[in-house]
Design an enzyme around this catalytic site. Structure first.
Site, PDB file in Angstrom:
ATOM      1  N   ARG A 151     -12.924  -4.818  -6.496  1.00 20.61           N
ATOM      2  CA  ARG A 151     -12.344  -5.644  -5.712  1.00 20.61           C
ATOM      3  C   ARG A 151     -14.025  -5.993  -4.503  1.00 20.61           C
ATOM      4  O   ARG A 151     -14.296  -5.009  -4.572  1.00 20.61           O
ATOM      5  CB  ARG A 151     -11.473  -4.689  -4.507  1.00 20.61           C
ATOM      6  CG  ARG A 151      -9.682  -4.845  -5.045  1.00 20.61           C
ATOM      7  CD  ARG A 151      -9.658  -4.275  -3.518  1.00 20.61           C
ATOM      8  NE  ARG A 151     -10.505  -3.023  -2.523  1.00 20.61           N
ATOM      9  CZ  ARG A 151     -10.146  -2.231  -1.075  1.00 20.61           C
ATOM     10  NH1 ARG A 151      -8.858  -2.341  -1.302  1.00 20.61           N
ATOM     11  NH2 ARG A 151     -10.056  -1.123  -0.658  1.00 20.61           N
ATOM     12  N   TYR A 200     -10.289   1.198  11.018  1.00 15.88           N
ATOM     13  CA  TYR A 200     -12.096   1.606  10.168  1.00 15.88           C
ATOM     14  C   TYR A 200     -12.879   0.795   9.277  1.00 15.88           C
ATOM     15  O   TYR A 200     -13.447   0.782   8.230  1.00 15.88           O
ATOM     16  CB  TYR A 200     -12.001   2.451   9.731  1.00 15.88           C
ATOM     17  CG  TYR A 200     -10.783   3.288   8.597  1.00 15.88           C
ATOM     18  CD1 TYR A 200     -10.705   2.727   7.876  1.00 15.88           C
ATOM     19  CD2 TYR A 200      -9.578   4.279   8.896  1.00 15.88           C
ATOM     20  CE1 TYR A 200      -9.602   3.279   7.235  1.00 15.88           C
ATOM     21  CE2 TYR A 200      -8.513   4.087   8.237  1.00 15.88           C
ATOM     22  CZ  TYR A 200      -8.319   3.580   7.341  1.00 15.88           C
ATOM     23  OH  TYR A 200      -6.938   3.784   6.639  1.00 15.88           O
ATOM     24  N   LYS A 201     -11.621  -0.341   9.466  1.00 17.65           N
ATOM     25  CA  LYS A 201     -11.876  -1.628   7.838  1.00 17.65           C
ATOM     26  C   LYS A 201     -12.100  -2.982   8.908  1.00 17.65           C
ATOM     27  O   LYS A 201     -13.250  -2.730   8.879  1.00 17.65           O
ATOM     28  CB  LYS A 201     -10.443  -1.977   7.048  1.00 17.65           C
ATOM     29  CG  LYS A 201     -10.254  -0.996   6.913  1.00 17.65           C
ATOM     30  CD  LYS A 201      -8.308  -1.410   6.070  1.00 17.65           C
ATOM     31  CE  LYS A 201      -8.014   0.024   5.161  1.00 17.65           C
ATOM     32  NZ  LYS A 201      -6.796  -0.604   4.695  1.00 17.65           N
ATOM     33  N   PHE A 229       0.628  -1.382  -0.050  1.00 16.41           N
ATOM     34  CA  PHE A 229       0.188   0.196   0.076  1.00 16.41           C
ATOM     35  C   PHE A 229       0.470   1.458   0.151  1.00 16.41           C
ATOM     36  O   PHE A 229       1.351   1.153   0.802  1.00 16.41           O
ATOM     37  CB  PHE A 229      -0.863   0.439   1.234  1.00 16.41           C
ATOM     38  CG  PHE A 229      -1.705   0.972   1.057  1.00 16.41           C
ATOM     39  CD1 PHE A 229      -3.130   0.724   0.240  1.00 16.41           C
ATOM     40  CD2 PHE A 229      -2.206   1.989   1.891  1.00 16.41           C
ATOM     41  CE1 PHE A 229      -4.451   1.544   0.149  1.00 16.41           C
ATOM     42  CE2 PHE A 229      -3.274   3.244   1.938  1.00 16.41           C
ATOM     43  CZ  PHE A 229      -4.082   3.325   1.146  1.00 16.41           C
ATOM     44  N   ASP A 255       2.169  -4.620   8.527  1.00 16.73           N
ATOM     45  CA  ASP A 255       0.649  -4.003   8.319  1.00 16.73           C
ATOM     46  C   ASP A 255      -0.278  -5.129   8.045  1.00 16.73           C
ATOM     47  O   ASP A 255      -0.542  -5.644   7.630  1.00 16.73           O
ATOM     48  CB  ASP A 255       1.035  -3.037   7.709  1.00 16.73           C
ATOM     49  CG  ASP A 255      -0.529  -1.817   7.313  1.00 16.73           C
ATOM     50  OD1 ASP A 255      -1.353  -2.834   7.545  1.00 16.73           O
ATOM     51  OD2 ASP A 255      -0.077  -1.167   6.859  1.00 16.73           O
TER      52      ASP A 255
HETATM   53  C1  LIG Z   1      -5.855   0.857   4.339  1.00 13.55           C
HETATM   54  C2  LIG Z   1      -5.073   0.865   4.707  1.00 13.55           C
HETATM   55  C3  LIG Z   1      -3.786   2.139   4.789  1.00 13.55           C
HETATM   56  C4  LIG Z   1      -4.400   3.044   6.352  1.00 13.55           C
HETATM   57  O1  LIG Z   1      -3.703   4.107   6.729  1.00 13.55           O
HETATM   58  P1  LIG Z   1      -4.035   5.570   6.959  1.00 13.55           P
HETATM   59  O2  LIG Z   1      -2.459   6.548   7.920  1.00 13.55           O
HETATM   60  O3  LIG Z   1      -5.156   4.647   8.166  1.00 13.55           O
HETATM   61  O4  LIG Z   1      -4.515   6.334   6.326  1.00 13.55           O
HETATM   62  C5  LIG Z   1      -2.046   1.704   5.572  1.00 13.55           C
HETATM   63  N1  LIG Z   1      -1.693   0.974   5.199  1.00 13.55           N
HETATM   64  C6  LIG Z   1      -2.701  -0.549   5.024  1.00 13.55           C
HETATM   65  C7  LIG Z   1      -1.948  -1.531   4.258  1.00 13.55           C
HETATM   66  C8  LIG Z   1      -3.615  -0.129   4.056  1.00 13.55           C
HETATM   67  O5  LIG Z   1      -4.219  -0.718   3.934  1.00 13.55           O
END
Ligand SMILES: *Cc1c(COP(=O)(O)O)cnc(C)c1O
Length: 416
Positions: free
Chosen positions: A373, A224-225, A127, A199
Site C-alpha cells: 500500500r 491518527y491517519k 476492516f 467508517d
Molecule cells: C484504522 C482503522 C480502524 C482502527 O480502529 P481503532 O479502534 O482506532 O484501532 C478502524 N476501522 C478502519 C476502517 C480502519 O481503517
C-alpha cells in the site's frame, strides 16, 4: 537520482507547497504511509511541550477550566466536523474507532428495534475491527436482536430488506483503496428504511465530505491517519442531531451524563452529542490532535483531493510505462470517483518488496497476503517524492533486490 524538471515544475505550481513545512519529516525519506500513521505536525510538538510543562506541570487540576481541558472533546470534535461536513454539536472526539462503533451500532439498533429490524449489513472485506465489534454486540444481545450479514460490494443494495437495521460500511477500503459513493449508498439505504454508519478512517482529512447534506446517520473515524494526531490519537464519533436525546448508548459513563458534576447515583444521558462520551479523555493525546488539526486552516479539501488524485495518477503512470508493470496487479480503481487516497499493488513478493523499499527509505506498508500500500497525503508529499518512490520501486523489482534474504524475514511487529 535527479528528478526531471517537469516534475519539479508541478511542485512549483502546487497550491499546497507551503503546508509541508508545518510537519517534521524524516530526512531523505519518502513517507507514503500517512494513511496509516500521519507524521508529527510542528504545532503538536509545541502544544505537547506547553501542556506538559505549564498545564500539567504547574496548573495541574485547575487546567480543566483554566486551559479548557473539559471542553476539549467537543472543541476537537467540532474541528473535525468542519472537515467532514458536519455542523457544530454533532461530533465528539473520544476513545477509539472500535469503541465508538460499538456506541453507534447500539444506538442504531435501538432505533430500528421498533420496526423489528435487527440485521447489520456490512462488507466481507471491511476492516476486521468493524466486523469484530458487531460480533461482540451480537454475542451480548443475541442473534434475534443483532445479526451480522457480510456481503460483497456489488451485493449490498439488493440485500437491504425489512430485516435490515443498519448498513455499516467503510468509505475507503483499507486494502484496495476502493472508495464508495457515500451519498448514493446512504440514499439507497434510507429508501429501504435502513440507517447508515460510515467508517471514515481512510477518508476524513483526505477528501471533501458532506455528512449533513448527505443525511448520514452516524459515522466514526481515526485521529491518527490523515488527521495526523499521533500514534493512538483519540478517534471521533458523529451522530446527526436528529438522533440525539431519544436513545441511550450503553457505554453510559459519567462524561456522557447530562450533569456529570452533580455526581448523581443514576444515569441521565446528555441530550446532545455529549452522550457519546464515556470516561475521562486523554488530555495529552487530544491536545496533540487538536494542534494537528490546525494544519487544515485555510486549506480546502477540494484542493487536497485534487492533489491526492494527481499524485496517485503520477505514481501509476510512471509505473505503467515500465517493463516490470506486468508483474503487479493494480487493486485500486483507475476511476477517480472510486479511488481513495492510496494505491494498492499486489505482487507475489509483496512482503519482501515492502521491506526493500523501507530499507531504501521509501516507507510503504504491506497487507497480507500480497498487497503493497502507498498512501498519498497532499499536505506534505511533493510530486518529487512520488517520482523518487516510483524509481525506487522500479529498481527493486527490476534488479530483484527483494530476493536478498534480509527482506524476507518476517518481523512480528504490529501492523495497523
Ligand atoms: C484504522 C482503522 C480502524 C482502527 O480502529 P481503532 O479502534 O482506532 O484501532 C478502524 N476501522 C478502519 C476502517 C480502519 O481503517
Amino acid at each position: 537520482m535527479t528528478c526531471p524538471d517537469s516534475i519539479r515544475a508541478l511542485d512549483q505550481q502546487d497550491p499546497l507547497k507551503h503546508t509541508r513545512a508545518l510537519f517534521e519529516l524524516p530526512v531523505e525519506t519518502q513517507y507514503l504511509d500517512g494513511n496509516s500513521l500521519g507524521p508529527l505536525p510542528r504545532a503538536s510538538r509545541q502544544r505537547l511541550e506547553h501542556v506538559v510543562q505549564q498545564q500539567w506541570g504547574q496548573d495541574l487540576i485547575t487546567s480543566w477550566n483554566k486551559h479548557g481541558w473539559i471542553r476539549l472533546s467537543q472543541q476537537v470534535g467540532d474541528k473535525i466536523g468542519t472537515l467532514i461536513g458536519a455542523a457544530p454539536g454533532q461530533v465528539v472526539c473520544c476513545d477509539s474507532t472500535s469503541v465508538n462503533l460499538f456506541k453507534v451500532l447500539s444506538t442504531a439498533l435501538q432505533i430500528q428495534a421498533k420496526q423489528g429490524r435487527h440485521r447489520i449489513v456490512s462488507q466481507r472485506d471491511n476492516f476486521p475491527t468493524d466486523l469484530y465489534m458487531v460480533e461482540g454486540l451480537a454475542s451480548l444481545l443475541g442473534e434475534t436482536r443483532c445479526e451480522l450479514v457480510t456481503l460483497d460490494t456489488n451485493q449490498l443494495i439488493d440485500h437491504l430488506d425489512n430485516s435490515v437495521a443498519v448498513l455499516m460500511l467503510t468509505q475507503v477500503n483499507f486494502r484496495t483503496g476502493y472508495c464508495h459513493d457515500m451519498r448514493a449508498l446512504t440514499e439507497a439505504a434510507h429508501k429501504a428504511g435502513v440507517l447508515v454508519i460510515w467508517d471514515l478512517a481512510h477518508s476524513a482529512g483526505a477528501m471533501p465530505l458532506s455528512l449533513d447534506e448527505w443525511k448520514v446517520d452516524f459515522a466514526v473515524g481515526c485521529g491518527y491517519k490523515y488527521l495526523n494526531g499521533g500514534p493512538g490519537a483519540p478517534a471521533f464519533v458523529y451522530a446527526a442531531s436528529r438522533h440525539h436525546g431519544a436513545h441511550t448508548q450503553p457505554l453510559s459513563g459519567w462524561m456522557g451524563h447530562a450533569k456529570p458534576f452533580e455526581f448523581s447515583p443514576n444515569y441521565t444521558p446528555a441530550p446532545s452529542i455529549n452522550q457519546y462520551l464515556c470516561g475521562t479523555p486523554s488530555v495529552l493525546a487530544m491536545s496533540a490532535l487538536d494542534a494537528a488539526l490546525d494544519v487544515f486552516d485555510g486549506v480546502d479539501l477540494e484542493t487536497i483531493r485534487a492533489k491526492s488524485l494527481a499524485l496517485s495518477d503520477l505514481f501509476i503512470n510512471i509505473l505503467q510505462a515500465e517493463e516490470c508493470w506486468h508483474e503487479f496487479c493494480l487493486l485500486t480503481p483507475a476511476e477517480h470517483a472510486e479511488r481513495g487516497s492510496q494505491v494498492a499493488l499486489a505482487h507475489p513478493h509483496g512482503y519482501a518488496i515492502t521491506q526493500a523499499l523501507i530499507a531504501a527509505r521509501c516507507v510503504a506498508d504491506f497487507r497480507a497476503p500480497d498487497v503493497i500500500r502507498f498512501g498519498f497525503t497532499p499536505l506534505y508529499l511533493r510530486y518529487e517524492d512520488v517520482w523518487l518512490a516510483a524509481q525506487k520501486l522500479i529498481r527493486i523489482v527490476r534488479e530483484q533486490d527483494y530476493l536478498r534474504p534480509e527482506f524476507s524475514k518476517s518481523t512480528a511487529g504490529p501492523v495497523t
